[in-house]
Design a protein around this motif. Structure first.
Motif, mmCIF file in Angstrom:
data_model
loop_
_atom_site.group_PDB
_atom_site.id
_atom_site.type_symbol
_atom_site.label_atom_id
_atom_site.label_comp_id
_atom_site.label_asym_id
_atom_site.label_seq_id
_atom_site.Cartn_x
_atom_site.Cartn_y
_atom_site.Cartn_z
ATOM 1 N N ARG A 169 12.347 29.908 12.268
ATOM 2 C CA ARG A 169 12.667 30.797 13.389
ATOM 3 C C ARG A 169 14.165 30.782 13.692
ATOM 4 N NH1 ARG A 169 12.352 29.551 19.425
ATOM 5 N NH2 ARG A 169 11.982 31.528 20.499
ATOM 6 N N VAL A 186 6.653 33.495 13.577
ATOM 7 C CA VAL A 186 8.059 33.101 13.491
ATOM 8 C C VAL A 186 8.981 34.322 13.517
ATOM 9 C CG1 VAL A 186 9.762 32.195 11.865
ATOM 10 C CG2 VAL A 186 7.688 30.878 12.364
ATOM 11 N N ALA A 197 11.561 35.585 16.348
ATOM 12 C CA ALA A 197 12.991 35.741 16.068
ATOM 13 C C ALA A 197 13.490 37.098 16.555
ATOM 14 C CB ALA A 197 13.258 35.576 14.578
#
Length: 202
Positions: free
Chosen positions: A88, A143, A147
């Motif tokens: 991430r 993830v 992000a």
């Protein structure tokens, strides 16, 4: 004239120029990379396999920031948690590259090697082969979505005066700061709990 000490063009310079363009504008073109490097467009094609080749170089460049040592941790769930956090962080540094990487299959050997290690961690932990890729893809969805969320405004809901959403307004007021980080923790905890349950029920 002698040759310059530093080459005007190589794969690393092409990659970093493309990444700078993506960070600034959300996309890149080969002619814009060439202009940024002060070379002819045709010269760029001597070093990379077109746009798809640059996309794969970008994938390898960003993924190089994922700490491979995370997959050495034990037990398996500590390894997957640490890998997810490092993954991430790597993509949170360049969130606008994420949509571009979704346009082509993963081919970069160093990136594939990291997937190989992640699969090995889950196999060694006793997971059934058929269930491993769904777990890894689910973790990646969490993830990469997180992000992207880190790049979004902190306040993603704007309630106009008179909007009949009192329960939403109350929930938003109670949510506090660090919305994206807190949401990631919820998702990661749920993922790990689900993975543990799958393993125990094997």
């Amino acid at each position: 004239m002698g040759r310059p000490r530093t080459p005007l063009l190589d794969r690393e310079r092409i990659t970093t120029t493309a990444l700078r363009l993506i960070d600034e504008t959300g996309d890149f073109t080969v002619p814009r990379i060439a202009r940024g490097l002060g070379v002819q467009t045709g010269s760029v094609y001597h070093h990379v396999d077109g746009r798809d080749g640059i996309v794969e170089l970008l994938r390898e460049h960003v993924c190089a920031a994922i700490d491979p040592a995370t997959l050495d941790l034990t037990p398996w769930d500590a390894a997957m948690e640490a890998w997810a956090r490092s993954y991430r962080a790597a993509f949170a540094a360049h969130p606008r590259v994420i949509p571009l990487l979704m346009t082509s299959p993963v081919r970069a050997p160093r990136v594939l090697a990291q997937y190989e290690r992640a699969v090995g961690v889950l196999l060694a932990a006793g997971f059934e082969p058929a269930g491993i890729m769904p777990l890894i893809v689910a973790l990646e969805n969490l993830v990469l979505g997180s992000a992207l969320d880190l790049a979004a405004p902190e306040a993603m809901w704007e309630l106009a005066d008179g909007t009949p959403t009192p329960r939403l307004a109350e929930a938003l007021a109670a949510a506090g700061d660090s919305r994206a980080d807190r949401a990631f923790e919820v998702g990661l905890t749920a993922f790990l709990n689900h993975a543990r349950a799958l393993r125990e029920g094997r």
